[in-house]
Structures are given as C-alpha cells and as structure tokens.
Design an enzyme around this catalytic site. Structure first.
Site, PDB file in Angstrom:
ATOM      1  N   ARG A  30      -6.347 -32.877 -13.855  1.00  0.00           N
ATOM      2  CA  ARG A  30      -5.033 -32.653 -13.433  1.00  0.00           C
ATOM      3  C   ARG A  30      -4.866 -31.268 -12.498  1.00  0.00           C
ATOM      4  O   ARG A  30      -4.061 -31.250 -11.772  1.00  0.00           O
ATOM      5  CB  ARG A  30      -4.170 -32.400 -14.877  1.00  0.00           C
ATOM      6  CG  ARG A  30      -2.568 -32.171 -14.707  1.00  0.00           C
ATOM      7  CD  ARG A  30      -1.747 -31.702 -15.954  1.00  0.00           C
ATOM      8  NE  ARG A  30      -1.761 -32.885 -16.805  1.00  0.00           N
ATOM      9  CZ  ARG A  30      -2.541 -32.926 -17.890  1.00  0.00           C
ATOM     10  NH1 ARG A  30      -3.347 -31.847 -18.362  1.00  0.00           N
ATOM     11  NH2 ARG A  30      -2.527 -34.016 -18.722  1.00  0.00           N
ATOM     12  N   TYR A  75     -10.516 -14.802  -4.163  1.00  0.00           N
ATOM     13  CA  TYR A  75     -11.179 -13.544  -3.716  1.00  0.00           C
ATOM     14  C   TYR A  75     -10.714 -13.032  -2.622  1.00  0.00           C
ATOM     15  O   TYR A  75     -10.708 -11.671  -2.474  1.00  0.00           O
ATOM     16  CB  TYR A  75     -12.929 -13.928  -3.550  1.00  0.00           C
ATOM     17  CG  TYR A  75     -13.600 -12.744  -3.074  1.00  0.00           C
ATOM     18  CD1 TYR A  75     -13.920 -11.937  -3.936  1.00  0.00           C
ATOM     19  CD2 TYR A  75     -14.200 -13.107  -1.732  1.00  0.00           C
ATOM     20  CE1 TYR A  75     -14.792 -11.102  -3.361  1.00  0.00           C
ATOM     21  CE2 TYR A  75     -14.991 -11.917  -1.236  1.00  0.00           C
ATOM     22  CZ  TYR A  75     -15.483 -11.025  -2.163  1.00  0.00           C
ATOM     23  OH  TYR A  75     -16.244  -9.949  -1.609  1.00  0.00           O
ATOM     24  N   ARG A 126      -6.904   1.137   1.720  1.00  0.00           N
ATOM     25  CA  ARG A 126      -7.635   0.441   2.936  1.00  0.00           C
ATOM     26  C   ARG A 126      -7.626  -1.130   2.573  1.00  0.00           C
ATOM     27  O   ARG A 126      -8.829  -1.432   2.165  1.00  0.00           O
ATOM     28  CB  ARG A 126      -8.634   1.081   3.512  1.00  0.00           C
ATOM     29  CG  ARG A 126      -9.090   0.489   4.839  1.00  0.00           C
ATOM     30  CD  ARG A 126     -10.569   0.980   5.050  1.00  0.00           C
ATOM     31  NE  ARG A 126     -11.436   0.481   4.074  1.00  0.00           N
ATOM     32  CZ  ARG A 126     -11.836  -0.847   4.013  1.00  0.00           C
ATOM     33  NH1 ARG A 126     -11.607  -1.621   4.878  1.00  0.00           N
ATOM     34  NH2 ARG A 126     -12.790  -1.219   3.178  1.00  0.00           N
ATOM     35  N   LYS A 144     -11.799  -9.665  -7.424  1.00  0.00           N
ATOM     36  CA  LYS A 144     -13.254  -9.256  -7.628  1.00  0.00           C
ATOM     37  C   LYS A 144     -13.798  -9.634  -8.915  1.00  0.00           C
ATOM     38  O   LYS A 144     -14.964 -10.414  -9.137  1.00  0.00           O
ATOM     39  CB  LYS A 144     -13.378  -7.637  -7.143  1.00  0.00           C
ATOM     40  CG  LYS A 144     -13.060  -7.165  -6.028  1.00  0.00           C
ATOM     41  CD  LYS A 144     -14.288  -7.587  -5.165  1.00  0.00           C
ATOM     42  CE  LYS A 144     -13.938  -7.041  -3.664  1.00  0.00           C
ATOM     43  NZ  LYS A 144     -15.348  -7.471  -2.714  1.00  0.00           N
ATOM     44  N   GLU A 212     -13.326  -0.004  -4.739  1.00  0.00           N
ATOM     45  CA  GLU A 212     -13.033  -0.958  -4.005  1.00  0.00           C
ATOM     46  C   GLU A 212     -11.723  -0.605  -2.919  1.00  0.00           C
ATOM     47  O   GLU A 212     -10.651   0.037  -3.481  1.00  0.00           O
ATOM     48  CB  GLU A 212     -12.520  -2.233  -4.561  1.00  0.00           C
ATOM     49  CG  GLU A 212     -13.589  -3.276  -4.900  1.00  0.00           C
ATOM     50  CD  GLU A 212     -14.285  -4.032  -4.076  1.00  0.00           C
ATOM     51  OE1 GLU A 212     -13.836  -3.961  -2.794  1.00  0.00           O
ATOM     52  OE2 GLU A 212     -15.301  -4.327  -4.285  1.00  0.00           O
ATOM     53  N   ASP A 213     -12.053  -0.630  -1.659  1.00  0.00           N
ATOM     54  CA  ASP A 213     -10.800  -0.423  -0.476  1.00  0.00           C
ATOM     55  C   ASP A 213      -9.965   0.810  -0.756  1.00  0.00           C
ATOM     56  O   ASP A 213      -8.943   1.063  -0.557  1.00  0.00           O
ATOM     57  CB  ASP A 213      -9.815  -1.427  -0.658  1.00  0.00           C
ATOM     58  CG  ASP A 213     -10.285  -2.969  -0.395  1.00  0.00           C
ATOM     59  OD1 ASP A 213     -11.527  -2.901   0.217  1.00  0.00           O
ATOM     60  OD2 ASP A 213      -9.694  -3.800  -0.654  1.00  0.00           O
ATOM     61  N   ASN A 216     -11.521   5.556   4.278  1.00  0.00           N
ATOM     62  CA  ASN A 216     -13.012   6.160   4.802  1.00  0.00           C
ATOM     63  C   ASN A 216     -13.045   7.453   4.253  1.00  0.00           C
ATOM     64  O   ASN A 216     -14.151   7.926   4.048  1.00  0.00           O
ATOM     65  CB  ASN A 216     -13.056   6.105   6.270  1.00  0.00           C
ATOM     66  CG  ASN A 216     -13.240   4.600   6.790  1.00  0.00           C
ATOM     67  OD1 ASN A 216     -13.616   3.589   5.926  1.00  0.00           O
ATOM     68  ND2 ASN A 216     -13.380   4.544   8.016  1.00  0.00           N
ATOM     69  N   ASP A 235     -18.285  -0.851  -3.017  1.00  0.00           N
ATOM     70  CA  ASP A 235     -18.612  -2.312  -2.399  1.00  0.00           C
ATOM     71  C   ASP A 235     -18.566  -2.335  -0.976  1.00  0.00           C
ATOM     72  O   ASP A 235     -19.145  -2.971  -0.388  1.00  0.00           O
ATOM     73  CB  ASP A 235     -17.624  -3.399  -3.204  1.00  0.00           C
ATOM     74  CG  ASP A 235     -18.133  -4.729  -2.912  1.00  0.00           C
ATOM     75  OD1 ASP A 235     -19.161  -4.961  -2.728  1.00  0.00           O
ATOM     76  OD2 ASP A 235     -17.214  -5.612  -2.775  1.00  0.00           O
ATOM     77  N   ASP A 236     -17.410  -1.718  -0.518  1.00  0.00           N
ATOM     78  CA  ASP A 236     -17.099  -1.647   0.894  1.00  0.00           C
ATOM     79  C   ASP A 236     -18.167  -1.097   1.686  1.00  0.00           C
ATOM     80  O   ASP A 236     -18.537  -1.381   2.761  1.00  0.00           O
ATOM     81  CB  ASP A 236     -15.696  -0.824   1.440  1.00  0.00           C
ATOM     82  CG  ASP A 236     -14.758  -1.800   0.400  1.00  0.00           C
ATOM     83  OD1 ASP A 236     -14.254  -2.887   0.641  1.00  0.00           O
ATOM     84  OD2 ASP A 236     -14.022  -0.903  -0.471  1.00  0.00           O
ATOM     85  N   ALA A 269     -17.068   2.082  13.336  1.00  0.00           N
ATOM     86  CA  ALA A 269     -17.990   3.243  12.756  1.00  0.00           C
ATOM     87  C   ALA A 269     -17.199   3.763  11.512  1.00  0.00           C
ATOM     88  O   ALA A 269     -17.555   5.079  11.118  1.00  0.00           O
ATOM     89  CB  ALA A 269     -17.990   4.276  13.890  1.00  0.00           C
ATOM     90  N   GLU A 271     -16.672   2.931   7.151  1.00  0.00           N
ATOM     91  CA  GLU A 271     -17.620   2.939   5.891  1.00  0.00           C
ATOM     92  C   GLU A 271     -18.536   1.888   5.879  1.00  0.00           C
ATOM     93  O   GLU A 271     -19.565   1.802   5.701  1.00  0.00           O
ATOM     94  CB  GLU A 271     -16.795   2.954   4.490  1.00  0.00           C
ATOM     95  CG  GLU A 271     -15.773   1.828   4.390  1.00  0.00           C
ATOM     96  CD  GLU A 271     -14.831   2.071   3.271  1.00  0.00           C
ATOM     97  OE1 GLU A 271     -14.829   1.442   2.217  1.00  0.00           O
ATOM     98  OE2 GLU A 271     -13.937   2.894   3.373  1.00  0.00           O
ATOM     99  N   ALA A 272     -18.111   0.608   6.283  1.00  0.00           N
ATOM    100  CA  ALA A 272     -18.705  -0.593   6.202  1.00  0.00           C
ATOM    101  C   ALA A 272     -20.146  -0.448   7.451  1.00  0.00           C
ATOM    102  O   ALA A 272     -21.164  -0.610   6.934  1.00  0.00           O
ATOM    103  CB  ALA A 272     -18.068  -1.805   6.751  1.00  0.00           C
ATOM    104  N   ASN A 373     -12.323  -9.295  10.864  1.00  0.00           N
ATOM    105  CA  ASN A 373     -11.254 -10.045  11.820  1.00  0.00           C
ATOM    106  C   ASN A 373     -11.683 -11.142  12.964  1.00  0.00           C
ATOM    107  O   ASN A 373     -11.116 -10.739  14.097  1.00  0.00           O
ATOM    108  CB  ASN A 373     -10.237  -8.844  12.507  1.00  0.00           C
ATOM    109  CG  ASN A 373      -9.696  -8.030  11.381  1.00  0.00           C
ATOM    110  OD1 ASN A 373      -8.991  -8.592  10.519  1.00  0.00           O
ATOM    111  ND2 ASN A 373      -9.932  -6.573  11.521  1.00  0.00           N
ATOM    112  N   ASN A 415     -20.387 -12.849   3.339  1.00  0.00           N
ATOM    113  CA  ASN A 415     -19.497 -12.425   2.035  1.00  0.00           C
ATOM    114  C   ASN A 415     -20.056 -11.629   1.141  1.00  0.00           C
ATOM    115  O   ASN A 415     -21.131 -11.839   0.449  1.00  0.00           O
ATOM    116  CB  ASN A 415     -18.997 -13.810   1.353  1.00  0.00           C
ATOM    117  CG  ASN A 415     -17.766 -13.498   0.648  1.00  0.00           C
ATOM    118  OD1 ASN A 415     -17.644 -12.595  -0.258  1.00  0.00           O
ATOM    119  ND2 ASN A 415     -16.711 -14.424   0.861  1.00  0.00           N
TER     120      ASN A 415
END
Length: 531
Positions: A30, A75, A126, A144, A212-213, A216, A235-236, A269, A271-272, A373, A415
């Site tokens: 269902r 997610y 962010r 998450k 998370e997020d 910077n 995590d970032d 340039a 944090e990632a 992006n 991911n």
C-alpha cells in the site's frame, strides 16, 4: 492493522480497526502504491515522514527495499528544509536557541529517550547549496539519522537556533525560529560549549556528535576545538573527503596509475575542498610522499582565482607560488594540467564544455568529479565531450548515459551516505573516544575496495546505492578492526569475530512476534485459539 486479535483485545482497540489482520508485506505494498501515484518530491517527502511518525519499522523496510528511489527524498532534503515551516506537521528532534543558554541540560532532560548514542547537530547556516536556513535546517539531522540507524530512538537530531541572516525567512510569518540576525558573538561559542558538555554529561563521553552544515568560519575551528575532547566529526569536511578520496582510489584502479602521480585541481576552497585535499595528502603520504610533495600536487581555485602565496585567503595547507596570470578556471586547467578536477563550489556551472574538452585533451582518461550543483546534463556532457574516456562522479544521482555508438556508462554518485553510517556504527560499537582522520582514510579504502571490476567497467566509481546497507556493514567491520588494532577502541572485551559482532547489531524491520500461550493480564485472561 497488523495487530493480531489477541493484541487488539489486550490493547482495547478491538472493533476500532477493520477486522482484517494485515501482514507487513501488504502494508508495504500500500505504501509503495501510494508513493508511485505521487510526482511532486515535496509531496513524497511529506508522505514518507508521516509514515515514519506512525510506523517506524514499515518506514525503514520500504526505505531499504527501494533505496535508490527513496534515499534522495529522505536524505537530500533541501526542498523540504526550504519549505519546513509551510509543511510542518509535527516537531522532530530537539530545538535549542541562543536564549536557552544556561539551561541546555534541562532541555536535554525533556527528550523522552535516555539511551542516546548518536547526536547530529546543525546551526542551519550553510544548508546544502541553499545557504542560511536557520531553524529550518532541522531537516538535515533528521534526514541524516534516517540513514544512520533504523533504531531511531537511540539517535537525537538537534537544531541550534542563533538567528538567521536570511531576510526572506525573517519576513515570513510562518518562519519557526528566532526573528533576529545570526548571533556571531562570544555567546555563540559559549552556547556550543554548553551543548557539548551537556550531551556528554547526560549520555556519556563516548556519545557520537556529528556536525552538519555549519558555516565555513565555524566548521573548521569547532572541529579543531572539539576533536580531541569529544567523540565528534564534521560530515561536510571529513565525510565528504572520504567519499571523494574513495572515488579517486577507484579511478586509480581503472587507470592503473597510483594516486601519487595525480594532480588535483579543486573548484572551490571551502570546507569540503579543504577536507578532501587534506585526506588526499594523507593517502599520498601513506604511499611514500612527504607532506610537502603531496601538497604540491593539490591546487584550489575559488571566486578570487588560484590560492597562491600572498593572497589574504591563502590556507596553511595548500600554498603555491603563483604560476602566472590566471583569469578563469579554464586557464587554471590549461596552466596546472590536472589529471583530476573536483567541483565543490556553490557557484556551479564552471565545468564548461571548454573545461571538459581541455581535460580530455590533457589526459587519456580525465577524472571529473562534479560534487556540488551539477547541471542536469553534467554526466552526459562529460562522457560525450571526452568520447566516453572520462571517469565521472557527481554529488547528485544521474541515470546511465548512452553515447551515439551505443556505449553505455553509469555515473558514480559521490554521496556521503556511503561513509558516515558505517563509520558511525563502528565508532559506537567500539567505544571510540576521539575520531582520527585515519579512520576516514580507512573508510575511503574500504569503500573503494567494495567496487567490483564489473561495476568499474560500467563507469561506476562507487557501488550501487541499492547495496549501501551491505557497504555500510562491511565498512563498519573494517573500521572496527582498524580502531582496535590502533588502540583507539575503549569497549572491552575486544570481540574476536568482529564481523559477527557488527552484524548482530543490525536492526530488524519485521514486527516483533507476540503470541504467548496464555494471556493473564489484569482484566484479561484467555488462551488464544490456534488453527
């Protein structure tokens, strides 16, 4: 509807439900049929979250059975965060505001569960590529933790509300956070300090706290500040780094060229980018390069151009002498001659056709990672403009790409969900107090190893998302082995069979059986009939 007749009688709900006793299989059917009728991602998100509130086991069963379709909805929740106040049904997680300073422990005491092992926290500054969403960022830790563990009551999502600089939200009467500009004073640091202390005081020193997020300017300094004091990671920075490095290690297999021979140019340039760059340096050093030699192979390009000596924004880890005048990212590619380009910039659309063609001219098999992006045709452009020679990965899901000659390539999706659930499970089970970057290096190697030769030939740099549960379990086993071997684990006795130890903790989504021979509760005494 799945309660048996005896259960309905005991619970006092006999007659309040239709007489049919449904199996979980029928309920799942269902659920899935209703989802298929929906085309709007936001509508699907609302429906999924509603099921999670009513029936967790059913929710996680369906999520695991259709991971590739449903994981992006649960997610990747940018759309849901943007509309959080408009689709609000029921609060999830813990909300702590700057006005609660001095009272955080009492707020934690209001959380109904006492056996919390993992916390995911955001301050909403962010959120994905959407910027400052304030308290609406709560959708991120909730999403998450849907992937962290199916036993959701042992996890705590937290939104820290210190205001928002998003003027649209501040003018929205449905916004649910503080109507003030983001507090950037010492009070912010004092609030985060109090939060960290309150969490470990209530739940224990080895409680995992995932950031998370954060913006910077806060992400790096908070990681440096807390990583040796608490069981924490960002995590970032670290999760993104691990999944990107895993893609490079998989590409290394396809090329037969060690990572030490690559030159990597980043678009972005933040944090990632810096997190990925630092982990690549560690991987190169493990293969014999010095730190200086490894850093020479990493370049970063942002809105102000290449990061070179003399720039105010220069970083300690990736300073280079200027190679001359570089006016665009295309010029940077032609000047640096990278073997790999990695896009982790909020700007987007700078992996132009000319950039991809240049990479194809410079390299037999160029590595192109569009991790943030990407345009809707990013994968198709990458394969077409390099005649299928590129090794491509993106942060968003793309379907297979078919070239004019019939060749089919399956893009990889870089991911973070490949990394943080397995790492978190290992950390929690082994009692790690401080999470070293070497843990993420080990996770990267494990992820790359799980890609089969057949999947590599298809163009994949990561295993299919449909295998993510097994990927997470294998990663947890490897990381548990690693932390015990390196003396990082504090849970004893050390399990001899670590794979059995990890697999024994996996939560079962099936309903518990409740059929004793005789019921003898206050006011109820009978023996159920059997067929």
């Amino acid at each position: 509807m799945a309660f048996s007749l005896p259960e309905r009688q005991i619970l006092g709900i006999h007659g309040l439900l239709p007489p049919k006793v449904e199996t979980q299989d029928i309920q799942a059917m269902r659920f899935q049929n209703n989802l298929k009728k929906m085309s709007d991602p936001l509508q699907k998100y609302i429906y999924l979250m509603g099921i999670q509130e009513r029936n967790e086991r059913l929710f996680y069963r369906v999520l695991m059975e259709d991971k590739e379709e449903l994981m992006p909805i649960v997610y990747t929740v940018g759309l849901a965060c943007t509309h959080y106040g408009h689709i609000f049904r029921r609060p999830k997680g813990l909300f702590i505001s700057i006005r609660d300073k001095g009272h955080i422990r009492s707020i934690l005491d209001n959380w109904p569960e006492t056996n919390v092992v993992a916390v995911v926290v955001t301050d909403g500054e962010r959120i994905l590529g959407l910027g400052d969403l304030g308290v609406y960022g709560m959708g991120i830790p909730v999403g998450k933790l849907c992937l962290y563990t199916a036993c959701a009551e042992r996890c705590l999502p937290v939104a820290i509300d210190v205001g928002t600089n998003n003027e649209t939200l501040l003018k929205d009467p449905l916004y649910m956070g503080l109507y003030q500009q983001r507090d950037q004073s010492q009070a912010y640091d004092d609030l985060i300090d109090e939060f960290m202390e309150a969490v470990v005081e209530k739940y224990g020193q080895d409680t995992l706290i995932q950031f998370e997020d954060f913006g910077n300017h806060n992400a790096f300094r908070l990681l440096r500040k807390y990583r040796e004091k608490y069981c924490t990671f960002n995590d970032d920075i670290q999760g993104t780094a691990a999944v990107a490095l895993a893609g490079l290690l998989a590409a290394q297999r396809a090329l037969g060229k060690p990572i030490t021979e690559h030159r990597v140019l980043f678009l972005g340039a933040g944090e990632a980018a810096l997190g990925i760059a630092n982990l690549i340096v560690m991987a190169m050093m493990e293969r014999g390069l010095t730190q200086a030699e490894a850093r020479e192979k990493i370049w970063l390009y942002d809105k102000d151009g290449l990061l070179v000596k003399g720039r105010p924004q220069e970083t300690d880890s990736n300073r280079h002498d200027s190679p001359g005048t570089v006016q665009s990212f295309l010029e940077a590619v032609n000047t640096i001659k990278p073997t790999a380009i990695i896009g982790v910039s909020g700007a987007g659309r700078l992996f132009t056709h000319d950039v991809i063609k240049a990479m194809g001219t410079l390299n037999d098999r160029p590595i192109i990672f569009a991790l943030s992006n990407p345009t809707t045709k990013a994968a198709e452009d990458a394969y077409t403009l390099t005649d299928g020679r590129c090794l491509f990965a993106s942060g968003s899901p793309f379907g297979p790409v078919t070239l004019n000659d019939g060749r089919v390539y399956t893009p990889g999706q870089g991911n973070n969900a490949y990394i943080f659930p397995g790492v978190a499970l290992a950390v929690i089970l082994s009692g790690v107090r401080h999470i070293s970057d070497t843990v993420f290096l080990e996770a990267s190697k494990t992820l790359a190893e799980q890609l089969t030769d057949e999947e590599l030939k298809e163009g994949r740099l990561y295993p299919p998302l449909s295998n993510i549960r097994e990927v997470s379990l294998q990663m947890a086993v490897k990381v548990v082995e690693f932390v015990y071997a390196k003396g990082m684990a504090f849970r004893y006795p050390e399990p001899e069979d670590k794979e059995s130890f990890v697999r024994a903790t996996v939560w079962d989504t099936h309903y518990d059986s409740f059929e004793p021979d005789t019921y003898d509760w206050p006011g109820v005494s009978f023996t159920p009939k059997t067929d």
